[in-house]
Design a protein around this motif. Structure first.
Motif, mmCIF file in Angstrom:
data_model
loop_
_atom_site.group_PDB
_atom_site.id
_atom_site.type_symbol
_atom_site.label_atom_id
_atom_site.label_comp_id
_atom_site.label_asym_id
_atom_site.label_seq_id
_atom_site.Cartn_x
_atom_site.Cartn_y
_atom_site.Cartn_z
ATOM 1 N N ASP A 23 0.832 -1.208 0.000
ATOM 2 C CA ASP A 23 0.000 0.000 0.000
ATOM 3 C C ASP A 23 0.866 1.258 0.000
ATOM 4 O OD1 ASP A 23 -2.307 -1.500 -0.001
ATOM 5 O OD2 ASP A 23 -2.660 -1.311 2.161
ATOM 6 N N VAL A 24 1.881 1.279 0.872
ATOM 7 C CA VAL A 24 2.752 2.451 0.946
ATOM 8 C C VAL A 24 3.538 2.607 -0.353
ATOM 9 C CG1 VAL A 24 4.708 3.501 2.148
ATOM 10 C CG2 VAL A 24 2.935 2.316 3.456
ATOM 11 N N ALA A 25 4.013 1.498 -0.901
ATOM 12 C CA ALA A 25 4.767 1.559 -2.158
ATOM 13 C C ALA A 25 3.921 2.155 -3.280
ATOM 14 C CB ALA A 25 5.245 0.162 -2.539
ATOM 15 N N LYS A 26 2.649 1.786 -3.331
ATOM 16 C CA LYS A 26 1.769 2.341 -4.364
ATOM 17 C C LYS A 26 1.515 3.827 -4.127
ATOM 18 C CE LYS A 26 -0.616 -1.934 -5.679
ATOM 19 N NZ LYS A 26 -1.907 -2.673 -5.684
ATOM 20 N N GLU A 27 1.414 4.237 -2.862
ATOM 21 C CA GLU A 27 1.248 5.658 -2.557
ATOM 22 C C GLU A 27 2.469 6.453 -3.032
ATOM 23 O OE1 GLU A 27 0.389 6.414 1.565
ATOM 24 O OE2 GLU A 27 -1.062 4.778 1.674
#
Length: 347
Positions: A23-27
């Motif tokens: 999730d953080v990587a996509k953000e």
């Protein structure tokens, strides 16, 4: 759309489970696709290390030019180390260059050099450091008696940032649909560049009238850059919605501002965005002689340019090409690309 560079808590990536990390990587990838920039807070670099780096930087730039010049940037553009006095590096030249090198060549370089002859000067000085093991880019240190402990601290800080860069590479890979360690085969940490920057105090009028600039609008040419700012301000990035308009990036204490460079934009087939940015007037000026002159504050920043080994072949990453998005760029080595860019900065 908000006109603010996103702020992401990086501890959610470092300490998260697989789902949270994704999730953080996509953000982060979304921020790079839209702005080309992201603020990372709660990252692994201790605030005490950042503060010490700024103190060491100020000690160096407070030296007289005659002392700083004992660690000079070598002539030409092939070795990018040591002290660059005000006016030596010409960032404005990059603005006029042919940025894509779409054919893997440097065609257009001569025209670019002619086009920038009238460019206004950048009012900054810098000091560049690399790995002590990089024989192609040997460090140029000031004499030990000038700044005791400087070399040891900066060498350690270089590698501290190299490990942080490795975590950012994990997030980048996941964010664009690759395996978490896919980019590690292109990364050793030996070829990065730590840059200390000082923008001296200057009359506001000089900047307002366009006689000079602190640093001209430009894109970085690394894979990505990690930047730490002091509290002076003045950094601006090009708006994602209005080309030619720049938005202010307020400094966040101890945060790391990360931006995509031209190399990563090319590598990702322009899936990730390399955004033009500049340093102009800070929001607060100071008066001298009871209002006789309005001046800027001195500004300090620390940049860490992350890149691949020189002989790494940069070709569009597999997750960034498909039938609808064919590769825009021919393969090129990092060495070829780097030299083409560097040749424009030090004419």
């Amino acid at each position: 759309m908000s006109a603010q560079v996103p702020i992401i808590d990086f501890s959610r990536f470092i300490g998260g489970d697989a789902g949270a990390r994704l999730d953080v990587a996509k953000e982060i990838a979304d921020a790079f696709r839209t702005y080309g920039f992201v603020h990372l807070t709660n990252h692994p670099i201790p605030p005490s290390s950042i503060s010490m780096a700024f103190r060491q930087s100020k000690l160096f730039f407070d030296l007289p030019v005659s002392s700083k010049s004992k660690a000079p940037h070598p002539p030409g553009f092939k070795v990018h180390r040591g002290y660059s006095h005000i006016g030596l590096e010409k960032i404005s030249n990059l603005t006029a260059s042919t940025n894509g090198f779409t054919n893997g060549t440097t065609n257009g370089t001569d025209d670019a050099k002619k086009a920038v002859a009238h460019q206004i000067p950048d009012l900054k000085e810098s000091y560049d450091i690399g790995s002590e093991h990089n024989v192609e880019q040997p460090n140029v240190w000031p004499p030990p008696n000038l700044l005791p402990g400087y070399r040891g601290f900066m060498t350690g800080f270089y590698w501290t940032l190299a490990e942080f860069a490795r975590e950012i590479l994990r997030a980048l890979a996941l964010g664009i649909g690759l395996e978490e360690e896919h980019l590690f085969k292109f990364y050793e940490g030996e070829h990065n560049q730590l840059r200390l920057l000082h923008y001296p105090e200057v009359e506001a009028r000089i900047l307002e009238e366009g006689c000079a600039t602190r640093i001209s609008a430009h894109c970085d040419w690394s894979a990505f850059t990690m930047l730490f700012q002091d509290d002076c301000g003045g950094l601006e990035v090009e708006s994602p919605t209005t080309p030619g308009k720049f938005i202010t990036v307020e400094p966040i204490e101890h945060a790391c501002l990360v931006n995509i460079g031209d190399l990563m934009a090319r590598w990702s087939n322009d899936f990730l965005k390399s955004t033009s940015h500049r340093v102009g007037l800070p929001p607060l000026l100071q008066n001298r002689c009871a209002g006789d002159k309005r001046t800027t504050r001195s500004r300090y920043s620390i940049a860490y340019f992350v890149t691949t080994p020189p002989d790494a072949i940069i070709e569009c990453l597999p997750s960034c090409i498909d039938e609808a998005h064919p590769a825009k760029y021919a393969p090129i080595t990092q060495r070829e690309y780097n030299l083409a860019k560097a040749s424009l900065s030090y004419l």
